[in-house]
Design a protein around this motif. Structure first.
Motif, PDB file in Angstrom:
ATOM      1  N   ARG A 160       0.858  -1.178   0.000  1.00 49.37           N
ATOM      2  CA  ARG A 160       0.000   0.000   0.000  1.00 49.37           C
ATOM      3  C   ARG A 160       0.897   1.230   0.000  1.00 49.37           C
ATOM      4  O   ARG A 160       2.025   1.204   0.509  1.00 49.37           O
TER       5      ARG A 160
ATOM      6  N   GLU B 267       0.412   5.464   0.908  1.00 43.33           N
ATOM      7  CA  GLU B 267      -0.397   6.602   1.299  1.00 43.33           C
ATOM      8  C   GLU B 267       0.347   7.884   0.948  1.00 43.33           C
ATOM      9  O   GLU B 267       1.570   7.947   1.067  1.00 43.33           O
TER      10      GLU B 267
ATOM     11  N   LEU C 221       1.051  11.709   1.898  1.00 48.00           N
ATOM     12  CA  LEU C 221       0.977  12.595   3.057  1.00 48.00           C
ATOM     13  C   LEU C 221       1.330  14.014   2.649  1.00 48.00           C
ATOM     14  O   LEU C 221       2.177  14.225   1.771  1.00 48.00           O
TER      15      LEU C 221
ATOM     16  N   LEU D  26      -2.834  12.938   6.076  1.00 47.64           N
ATOM     17  CA  LEU D  26      -3.125  12.029   4.977  1.00 47.64           C
ATOM     18  C   LEU D  26      -3.886  12.753   3.881  1.00 47.64           C
ATOM     19  O   LEU D  26      -4.945  13.327   4.116  1.00 47.64           O
TER      20      LEU D  26
ATOM     21  N   GLY E 265      -4.530  11.001   1.005  1.00 46.25           N
ATOM     22  CA  GLY E 265      -5.299   9.951   0.372  1.00 46.25           C
ATOM     23  C   GLY E 265      -4.456   8.709   0.159  1.00 46.25           C
ATOM     24  O   GLY E 265      -3.221   8.761   0.198  1.00 46.25           O
ATOM     25  N   GLU E 266      -5.130   7.598  -0.018  1.00 37.71           N
ATOM     26  CA  GLU E 266      -4.424   6.364  -0.332  1.00 37.71           C
ATOM     27  C   GLU E 266      -4.368   6.219  -1.840  1.00 37.71           C
ATOM     28  O   GLU E 266      -5.365   6.446  -2.539  1.00 37.71           O
TER      29      GLU E 266
ATOM     30  N   LEU F 131      -2.526   8.748  -7.720  1.00 36.97           N
ATOM     31  CA  LEU F 131      -3.494   9.551  -6.994  1.00 36.97           C
ATOM     32  C   LEU F 131      -3.493  10.963  -7.579  1.00 36.97           C
ATOM     33  O   LEU F 131      -2.430  11.502  -7.884  1.00 36.97           O
TER      34      LEU F 131
ATOM     35  N   TYR G 199       4.430  16.861  -1.135  1.00 35.48           N
ATOM     36  CA  TYR G 199       3.905  15.624  -0.546  1.00 35.48           C
ATOM     37  C   TYR G 199       5.067  14.661  -0.281  1.00 35.48           C
ATOM     38  O   TYR G 199       6.200  14.885  -0.708  1.00 35.48           O
TER      39      TYR G 199
ATOM     40  N   TYR H  68       5.562  10.086   0.543  1.00 34.52           N
ATOM     41  CA  TYR H  68       4.888   8.784   0.559  1.00 34.52           C
ATOM     42  C   TYR H  68       5.034   8.123   1.925  1.00 34.52           C
ATOM     43  O   TYR H  68       6.079   8.258   2.597  1.00 34.52           O
ATOM     44  N   ARG H  69       4.004   7.374   2.300  1.00 37.35           N
ATOM     45  CA  ARG H  69       4.128   6.383   3.370  1.00 37.35           C
ATOM     46  C   ARG H  69       3.925   5.032   2.698  1.00 37.35           C
ATOM     47  O   ARG H  69       2.812   4.706   2.255  1.00 37.35           O
TER      48      ARG H  69
ATOM     49  N   HIS I 294       3.996   0.993   2.546  1.00 35.04           N
ATOM     50  CA  HIS I 294       3.832  -0.208   3.369  1.00 35.04           C
ATOM     51  C   HIS I 294       4.456  -1.386   2.621  1.00 35.04           C
ATOM     52  O   HIS I 294       3.886  -1.919   1.658  1.00 35.04           O
TER      53      HIS I 294
ATOM     54  N   GLU J  23       8.646   6.196   5.209  1.00 31.57           N
ATOM     55  CA  GLU J  23       8.207   7.506   4.758  1.00 31.57           C
ATOM     56  C   GLU J  23       9.344   8.175   4.010  1.00 31.57           C
ATOM     57  O   GLU J  23      10.477   8.209   4.494  1.00 31.57           O
TER      58      GLU J  23
END
Length: 737
Positions: free
Chosen positions: A45, A47, A49, A66, A68-69, A80, A88, A90-91, A93, A100
């Protein structure tokens, strides 16, 4: 059409073939917003930020909120749209962690146009501070900026542990038309191991180390390592200020040549090599005690194969990690300077090894080397030859030389294998070499490079020495370029070395038939600024150690060695001696084990070492032995034709008229009551008798003070009666009245 273009881009990213990632990844304006794409194969995933960097952009969300994902329309691709556009991060996963980071593809071009221009014209003299991996703060974000030259690559990526060595993760931006690829990777720092993954025209290449890396993994590992700029507080300002005077041609120069990996070790065989700090504690006091003025280090640039002794380097900007960090090396140089010792490095612009992670066919083509094997490959050493006619390669090598001289305060570079650079037919048979544009054998590109190198060093590093290991009769090697020469400060006198070693190896009974081998060198001794070299090359590969070359029984071998050193130190020319020779090591040098220090338990070895100490003291304290080394006014023959007795005598002069008389007896027969003409009447003092008991000699020969006689000899109105020691030398000076 747009969907087809997107599918093609995804397919190229997936296959690692996308050569223009900034055209697809990162933020792209979309009306009042921005459409953001990230290619993160293996992520589960992602996200998006909010990030606050630089000037505030209004009433946007706070840092870390956040946004958005990101959607994943294809495995590895995350998308996105945000409105309005803003900073911005990224986070991400991953299966086993969360990361991050800012988006590498959100940053604009990195290198300035001037950097690109200077690199392309071959005149960027600070490449080590611009290309490679540089810590940088870009648009208020800390990270590492990478830049590498690979003009014929289809794609270049930075790979390392930070991206699981996946070349799809960090493809770089190509700066047209220079062929330089660049990328800023946020949040990366010092100590990261990395390489470049390069897709050539014919496929993927072996991972390449960074040609501009400033440090590397300790061999046998071959990764480049992100290094901070050298952060060392130098304490050698006085030395650097005085260097032009200290290293002028009229000053003493006695060089101790060292292979730092085998001078001493922790354990005689296969022990750990000393660190730079340990070398500071042990090597510097030893060299000072013997009276040498300089230490010359066999190449310490990073090299993959220890058995090359450093002469096949690939890290032209990186001190080898075998002995510590760049800061440790700087501290060693600083310690040498504070102790009054200069530091010279062997430097190799003639050729480089073929290791797959190195410079050879770097982007899939002959980039750093000539393409044709008749120009680009050394069969003697199985190495590639730099194409110095290519402006980028010319500039790369020039920047390497300046890097060592400026960054590490090095006092001189000894340029290896100059003869192989000057001649296109070097070590080649007819039909195996390509003439220059005029049809000749001279390598015009290498000549231009060497002249440019010497001119730039003279301008930018005043007082630094550039020394040529050049073994032919090329004219004007040490003549200034403005006078048509190559511009070197000194040239190694290889002819003197070969002639004198061949002569000294003869049984004394035969030396009378080879008498001219020692006199011949004085015919050209003042045609260049010469260094007399007894280097590592003379004590390896079956040539035997210097002591073992000497004929006769044990006593004669040691006497011959002392005589040879006395001959060398009183002969016009600066001095260079390889480690171990100074105490008479019996065996050949072995780079895998330390010198045979146990020999200093024995008096005859201590005697040789003591003589070298005395010779260095005389060389330093008697201006007649150094001030006019390169000027015929500093030398005059007294006896050069006594074949039957194998005796030679000459005068050394200073510019103010100071005179020394030097006499050598190359037979084991004492020559008592030997008359020699002298230019000055009165008392003469024996400064040196190489057969003195102090040097484990027999104690024969003249010593103390002698009174001249008013009897003509050798064209002089006065003469001395001397007792010449067997296989020995005398140095005499007029006594002060």
């Amino acid at each position: 059409m747009q969907r087809a273009t997107e599918r093609a881009a995804i397919e190229a990213l997936e296959q690692g073939e996308h050569g223009n990632p900034f055209a697809f990844l990162g933020p792209h304006r979309d009306g009042d917003g921005a459409f953001i794409r990230a290619w993160l194969p293996g992520a589960q995933r992602v996200e998006l930020l909010a990030a606050s960097r630089g000037a505030p952009t209004g009433d946007g969300p706070p840092d870390g909120e956040l946004l958005g994902e990101m959607a994943q329309p294809h495995p590895g691709l995350f998308c996105l749209r945000i409105e309005p556009p803003r900073d911005y991060r990224y986070r991400i996963h991953w299966p086993d962690s969360v990361q991050e980071t800012e988006d590498p593809y959100a940053f604009g071009p990195l290198l300035g146009d001037l950097d690109i221009y200077l690199f392309s014209e071959g005149n960027h003299r600070q490449l080590g501070e611009v290309f490679g991996a540089q810590l940088a703060r870009h648009e208020e974000v800390d990270g590492v900026r990478f830049a590498v030259w690979a003009p014929n690559a289809r794609r270049v990526s930075v790979v390392g542990n930070f991206n699981a060595w996946d070349g799809r993760r960090h493809p770089m931006r190509l700066r047209h038309p220079s062929g330089v690829w660049e990328l800023f990777i946020p949040r990366l720092g010092v100590g990261e191991i990395y390489k470049y993954e390069i897709l050539g025209q014919e496929g993927l290449l072996p991972l390449k180390a960074d040609p501009l890396a400033r440090t590397s993994e300790p061999p046998p590992a071959t990764g480049s390592v992100v290094a901070a700029p050298l952060d060392y507080s130098w304490n050698d300002a006085e030395w650097v200020e005085q260097r032009p005077q200290r290293q002028a041609h009229d000053q003493p120069l006695a060089i101790y040549e060292v292979h730092v990996g085998s001078w001493r070790r922790h354990g005689e065989r296969d022990g750990r090599q000393l660190s730079w700090a340990e070398l500071s504690e042990q090597l510097i006091p030893y060299v000072l005690d013997l009276g040498f003025t300089h230490i010359e280090l066999l190449p310490i640039m990073e090299h993959p194969f220890g058995g090359s002794w450093g002469y096949q380097p690939l890290g032209l900007f990186a001190p080898t990690a075998r002995h510590g960090s760049p800061q440790d090396f700087a501290a060693f140089v600083d310690a040498c300077h504070r102790a009054g010792l200069g530091v010279i490095l062997d430097w190799v612009p003639a050729h480089f090894p073929t290791d797959p992670h190195g410079l050879g066919r770097f982007d899939g083509t002959a980039l750093y080397e000539y393409a044709h094997p008749f120009e680009g490959f050394h069969r003697d050493w199985d190495t590639y030859i730099y194409n110095l006619g290519r402006t980028e390669v010319h500039g790369f090598m020039l920047a390497s030389a300046l890097h060592w001289l400026r960054t590490f305060h090095i006092d001189g570079l000894r340029v290896d294998a100059v003869a192989s650079m000057l001649y296109r037919d070097y070590s080649r048979e007819p039909g195996e070499w390509i003439p220059n544009r005029h049809g000749g054998r001279e390598n015009l590109e290498a000549i231009d490079f060497l002249c440019h190198l010497n001119d730039v060093v003279n301008l930018e590093v005043p007082g630094a020495l550039v020394i040529a290991e050049e073994s032919t009769a090329w004219p004007g090697v040490s003549r200034p370029t403005r006078e048509g020469g190559l511009g070197f400060a000194y040239k190694w006198n290889m002819g003197w070395m070969h002639d004198s070693l061949r002569y000294i190896a003869e049984d004394p009974i035969h030396r009378g038939h080879h008498h001219d081998e020692l006199t011949f060198g004085l015919l050209y001794a003042f045609s260049e600024q010469f260094i007399l070299p007894i280097s590592h090359d003379e004590v390896v590969h079956g040539k035997r150690s210097l002591l073992d070359k000497m004929p006769g029984d044990r006593w004669q071998q040691f006497a011959n060695l002392r005589l040879f050193f006395s001959f060398m130190w009183t002969h016009p020319g600066k001095k260079l001696l390889f480690m171990g020779c100074e105490f008479g090591q019996w065996r050949e040098w072995d780079h895998d084990q330390e010198l045979d220090w146990y020999l200093l338990r024995y008096g005859d070895h201590v005697g040789v070492q003591s003589l070298v100490r005395t010779l260095n003291q005389l060389h330093r304290e008697e201006p007649a032995l150094h001030r006019l080394d390169g000027n015929s006014a500093g030398f005059r023959w007294v006896i050069g034709d006594d074949h039957s007795n194998s005796v030679y005598a000459w005068l050394r002069h200073d510019r103010d008229g100071a005179t020394l008389l030097v006499v050598h007896n190359f037979t084991p027969v004492p020559r008592n009551a030997y008359r020699i003409g002298v230019p000055l009447p009165g008392r003469w003092t024996v400064l040196l008798n190489s057969d003195d008991e102090l040097y484990a000699g027999s104690g024969a020969g003249s010593r103390g003070e002698l009174q001249s006689e008013e009897q003509a000899s050798h064209g002089e109105a006065h003469s001395l009666i001397l007792d010449l020691p067997p296989l020995g030398s005398l140095v005499l000076k007029p006594a002060e009245n």
